[in-house]
Design a protein around this motif. Structure first.
Motif, PDB file in Angstrom:
ATOM      1  N   THR A   1     -16.844-108.380  21.643  1.00  0.00           N
ATOM      2  CA  THR A   1     -15.439-107.125  22.161  1.00  0.00           C
ATOM      3  C   THR A   1     -15.828-106.229  21.807  1.00  0.00           C
ATOM      4  OG1 THR A   1     -13.876-106.015  20.668  1.00  0.00           O
ATOM      5  CG2 THR A   1     -13.889-108.761  21.252  1.00  0.00           C
ATOM      6  N   THR A   2     -16.794-105.897  23.705  1.00  0.00           N
ATOM      7  CA  THR A   2     -16.806-103.960  24.125  1.00  0.00           C
ATOM      8  C   THR A   2     -15.316-102.856  23.852  1.00  0.00           C
ATOM      9  OG1 THR A   2     -18.812-105.409  25.473  1.00  0.00           O
ATOM     10  CG2 THR A   2     -18.052-103.251  25.775  1.00  0.00           C
ATOM     11  N   PRO A   3     -15.419-102.374  23.724  1.00  0.00           N
ATOM     12  CA  PRO A   3     -14.567-101.860  23.129  1.00  0.00           C
ATOM     13  C   PRO A   3     -14.343-100.926  24.739  1.00  0.00           C
ATOM     14  CG  PRO A   3     -16.464-100.570  22.255  1.00  0.00           C
ATOM     15  CD  PRO A   3     -16.434-101.395  22.480  1.00  0.00           C
ATOM     16  N   PHE A   4     -13.238-100.606  25.540  1.00  0.00           N
ATOM     17  CA  PHE A   4     -12.736 -99.608  27.304  1.00  0.00           C
ATOM     18  C   PHE A   4     -12.606 -98.920  26.962  1.00  0.00           C
ATOM     19  CE2 PHE A   4     -13.631-104.502  28.002  1.00  0.00           C
ATOM     20  CZ  PHE A   4     -15.168-104.313  28.875  1.00  0.00           C
ATOM     21  N   LYS A   5     -12.928 -98.007  27.114  1.00  0.00           N
ATOM     22  CA  LYS A   5     -12.229 -96.405  27.051  1.00  0.00           C
ATOM     23  C   LYS A   5     -10.717 -95.628  28.314  1.00  0.00           C
ATOM     24  CE  LYS A   5     -12.092 -90.871  25.443  1.00  0.00           C
ATOM     25  NZ  LYS A   5     -13.096 -90.729  24.877  1.00  0.00           N
ATOM     26  N   ILE A   6      -9.914 -96.014  28.144  1.00  0.00           N
ATOM     27  CA  ILE A   6      -9.536 -95.831  29.477  1.00  0.00           C
ATOM     28  C   ILE A   6      -9.232 -94.347  29.293  1.00  0.00           C
ATOM     29  CG2 ILE A   6      -7.120 -96.002  30.737  1.00  0.00           C
ATOM     30  CD1 ILE A   6      -6.997 -98.508  28.752  1.00  0.00           C
ATOM     31  N   SER A   7      -9.237 -94.044  30.888  1.00  0.00           N
ATOM     32  CA  SER A   7      -9.113 -92.108  31.363  1.00  0.00           C
ATOM     33  C   SER A   7      -7.918 -92.111  30.775  1.00  0.00           C
ATOM     34  CB  SER A   7      -9.571 -92.313  32.248  1.00  0.00           C
ATOM     35  OG  SER A   7      -8.719 -92.267  33.366  1.00  0.00           O
ATOM     36  N   GLU A   8      -7.427 -90.617  30.773  1.00  0.00           N
ATOM     37  CA  GLU A   8      -6.192 -90.279  30.180  1.00  0.00           C
ATOM     38  C   GLU A   8      -5.386 -89.916  31.616  1.00  0.00           C
ATOM     39  OE1 GLU A   8      -3.886 -85.558  29.198  1.00  0.00           O
ATOM     40  OE2 GLU A   8      -6.374 -86.231  28.839  1.00  0.00           O
ATOM     41  N   ARG A   9      -5.894 -89.765  32.838  1.00  0.00           N
ATOM     42  CA  ARG A   9      -5.579 -90.350  33.758  1.00  0.00           C
ATOM     43  C   ARG A   9      -4.496 -91.420  33.418  1.00  0.00           C
ATOM     44  NH1 ARG A   9      -7.053 -88.405  39.265  1.00  0.00           N
ATOM     45  NH2 ARG A   9      -6.590 -86.251  38.237  1.00  0.00           N
ATOM     46  N   MET A  10      -5.141 -92.413  34.084  1.00  0.00           N
ATOM     47  CA  MET A  10      -5.754 -94.121  33.821  1.00  0.00           C
ATOM     48  C   MET A  10      -4.508 -94.239  32.683  1.00  0.00           C
ATOM     49  SD  MET A  10      -4.916 -96.996  35.431  1.00  0.00           S
ATOM     50  CE  MET A  10      -6.875 -97.254  36.116  1.00  0.00           C
ATOM     51  N   GLN A  11      -4.095 -93.627  31.166  1.00  0.00           N
ATOM     52  CA  GLN A  11      -3.228 -93.657  29.923  1.00  0.00           C
ATOM     53  C   GLN A  11      -1.691 -92.964  30.724  1.00  0.00           C
ATOM     54  OE1 GLN A  11      -4.964 -92.217  26.734  1.00  0.00           O
ATOM     55  NE2 GLN A  11      -6.336 -94.091  26.521  1.00  0.00           N
ATOM     56  N   ASN A  12      -1.499 -92.198  31.291  1.00  0.00           N
ATOM     57  CA  ASN A  12      -0.693 -91.605  31.606  1.00  0.00           C
ATOM     58  C   ASN A  12      -0.057 -92.504  31.898  1.00  0.00           C
ATOM     59  OD1 ASN A  12      -0.265 -89.664  29.978  1.00  0.00           O
ATOM     60  ND2 ASN A  12      -1.490 -88.254  31.979  1.00  0.00           N
ATOM     61  N   ALA A  13      -0.193 -93.098  33.624  1.00  0.00           N
ATOM     62  CA  ALA A  13       0.147 -93.703  34.408  1.00  0.00           C
ATOM     63  C   ALA A  13       0.446 -95.234  34.080  1.00  0.00           C
ATOM     64  CB  ALA A  13      -0.879 -94.112  35.556  1.00  0.00           C
ATOM     65  N   VAL A  14      -0.210 -95.643  33.062  1.00  0.00           N
ATOM     66  CA  VAL A  14       0.178 -97.074  31.588  1.00  0.00           C
ATOM     67  C   VAL A  14       1.474 -96.612  31.386  1.00  0.00           C
ATOM     68  CG1 VAL A  14      -0.469 -98.560  30.202  1.00  0.00           C
ATOM     69  CG2 VAL A  14      -2.070 -98.360  32.153  1.00  0.00           C
ATOM     70  N   GLN A  15       1.762 -95.769  30.622  1.00  0.00           N
ATOM     71  CA  GLN A  15       2.598 -95.085  30.053  1.00  0.00           C
ATOM     72  C   GLN A  15       4.363 -95.077  31.310  1.00  0.00           C
ATOM     73  OE1 GLN A  15       1.574 -91.982  28.148  1.00  0.00           O
ATOM     74  NE2 GLN A  15       0.609 -92.572  26.231  1.00  0.00           N
ATOM     75  N   ALA A  16       4.062 -94.830  32.440  1.00  0.00           N
ATOM     76  CA  ALA A  16       4.473 -94.231  33.328  1.00  0.00           C
ATOM     77  C   ALA A  16       5.303 -95.616  33.483  1.00  0.00           C
ATOM     78  CB  ALA A  16       4.202 -93.239  34.755  1.00  0.00           C
ATOM     79  N   ALA A  17       4.242 -96.934  33.510  1.00  0.00           N
ATOM     80  CA  ALA A  17       4.722 -97.585  34.491  1.00  0.00           C
ATOM     81  C   ALA A  17       5.314 -98.455  33.323  1.00  0.00           C
ATOM     82  CB  ALA A  17       3.575 -98.893  35.112  1.00  0.00           C
ATOM     83  N   GLY A  18       4.790 -98.523  31.869  1.00  0.00           N
ATOM     84  CA  GLY A  18       5.932 -98.430  30.878  1.00  0.00           C
ATOM     85  C   GLY A  18       7.344 -98.373  30.789  1.00  0.00           C
ATOM     86  N   ARG A  19       7.851 -97.107  31.039  1.00  0.00           N
ATOM     87  CA  ARG A  19       8.920 -96.120  30.992  1.00  0.00           C
ATOM     88  C   ARG A  19      10.249 -96.928  32.253  1.00  0.00           C
ATOM     89  NH1 ARG A  19       6.098 -92.024  29.799  1.00  0.00           N
ATOM     90  NH2 ARG A  19       5.557 -91.021  32.252  1.00  0.00           N
ATOM     91  N   GLY A  20       9.185 -97.589  33.632  1.00  0.00           N
ATOM     92  CA  GLY A  20       9.919 -98.501  35.078  1.00  0.00           C
ATOM     93  C   GLY A  20       9.692 -97.146  35.551  1.00  0.00           C
ATOM     94  N   GLU A  21       9.269 -96.222  35.714  1.00  0.00           N
ATOM     95  CA  GLU A  21       8.719 -94.449  36.752  1.00  0.00           C
ATOM     96  C   GLU A  21       7.959 -95.352  38.188  1.00  0.00           C
ATOM     97  OE1 GLU A  21       7.554 -91.740  35.400  1.00  0.00           O
ATOM     98  OE2 GLU A  21       8.802 -91.809  33.712  1.00  0.00           O
ATOM     99  N   LYS A  22       8.390 -95.328  39.268  1.00  0.00           N
ATOM    100  CA  LYS A  22       7.330 -96.001  39.804  1.00  0.00           C
ATOM    101  C   LYS A  22       6.157 -94.819  40.494  1.00  0.00           C
ATOM    102  CE  LYS A  22       7.858 -96.727  45.233  1.00  0.00           C
ATOM    103  NZ  LYS A  22       8.241 -96.018  47.043  1.00  0.00           N
ATOM    104  N   LEU A  23       4.673 -95.763  40.459  1.00  0.00           N
ATOM    105  CA  LEU A  23       3.747 -95.164  40.872  1.00  0.00           C
ATOM    106  C   LEU A  23       3.460 -94.469  41.319  1.00  0.00           C
ATOM    107  CD1 LEU A  23       1.746 -97.864  38.503  1.00  0.00           C
ATOM    108  CD2 LEU A  23       2.520 -95.493  37.936  1.00  0.00           C
ATOM    109  N   GLN A  24       3.419 -93.303  42.207  1.00  0.00           N
ATOM    110  CA  GLN A  24       2.359 -92.843  42.706  1.00  0.00           C
ATOM    111  C   GLN A  24       1.108 -93.059  43.409  1.00  0.00           C
ATOM    112  OE1 GLN A  24       3.128 -88.903  43.017  1.00  0.00           O
ATOM    113  NE2 GLN A  24       5.655 -89.465  43.520  1.00  0.00           N
ATOM    114  N   SER A  25       0.907 -93.427  44.875  1.00  0.00           N
ATOM    115  CA  SER A  25      -0.595 -93.853  44.471  1.00  0.00           C
ATOM    116  C   SER A  25      -2.078 -92.548  44.857  1.00  0.00           C
ATOM    117  CB  SER A  25      -0.490 -94.643  46.251  1.00  0.00           C
ATOM    118  OG  SER A  25      -0.383 -94.215  47.073  1.00  0.00           O
TER     119      SER A  25
END
Length: 189
Positions: free
Chosen positions: A50-74
């Motif tokens: 397995t190759t460890p993939f590191k996700i940027s902080e901005r992407m982590q915040n977007a994933v968390q916001a999507a998990g809370r049901g917030e609409k993502l701004q492009s």
């Protein structure tokens, strides 16, 4: 079961590989290593594949916001809403000066595009005319120089002949004077 991300991403890989297949492949590799006199490879763990993939902080915040049901701004457009001029008033003046310079340059380029070829041809024509005038002046000067040299040569030849005549007369007079003195000296004795 952990899958190898590189093998799974290959477009021609059509089926999942089995642990049994991996085990058989490792047995063949170990047998070959033993035959060639090499050392035995340690048994790989599933983490090795397995190759460890590191996700940027901005992407982590977007994933968390999507998990809370917030609409993502492009696109974050807040920075385009309240625009302010960058820098200080001096930089605004510098920008205005640069803009005027570029406008002047654009005008010059447009004039060059419209009239440049004819101006160039006129300039070439005037240069050719100047060259012809200079060539005529050179020919005139050569003729005048040759005429002056001829006159000087003629004058020198004429003066040379007169000088030769005067030298001949002087030598004759000197010879006559010497002969007279000799005659007088002989007559007095």
């Amino acid at each position: 079961m952990e899958l190898h991300p590189f093998l799974d991403a290959l477009p021609y890989y059509e089926k999942w590989y089995q642990e049994q297949d991996r085990g058989e492949a490792m047995q063949l590799v170990e047998a070959e290593v033993v035959k060639s006199g090499g050392i035995r490879l340690p048994k790989p763990s599933p983490d090795d594949f397995t190759t460890p993939f590191k996700i940027s902080e901005r992407m982590q915040n977007a994933v968390q916001a999507a998990g809370r049901g917030e609409k993502l701004q492009s696109i974050d457009i807040n920075r385009y809403i309240n625009l302010q001029a960058p820098g200080n008033p001096g930089s605004l003046i510098q920008s205005a000066v640069a803009l005027e310079y570029l406008r002047s340059r654009e005008d010059n380029l447009e004039l060059l595009r419209k009239h440049g070829e004819s101006a160039w041809m006129n300039h070439i024509g005037s240069l050719e005319e100047t060259l012809q005038n200079i060539e005529r002046e050179i020919q005139t000067t050569r003729r005048e120089t040759q005429a002056c040299n001829r006159k000087r040569k003629h004058y020198q030849m004429e003066i040379g002949e007169r000088l030769a005549d005067h030298e001949t007369q002087f030598s004759n007079l000197l010879l006559n004077s010497i002969q007279c003195r000799v005659a007088i000296a002989l007559a007095n004795h």
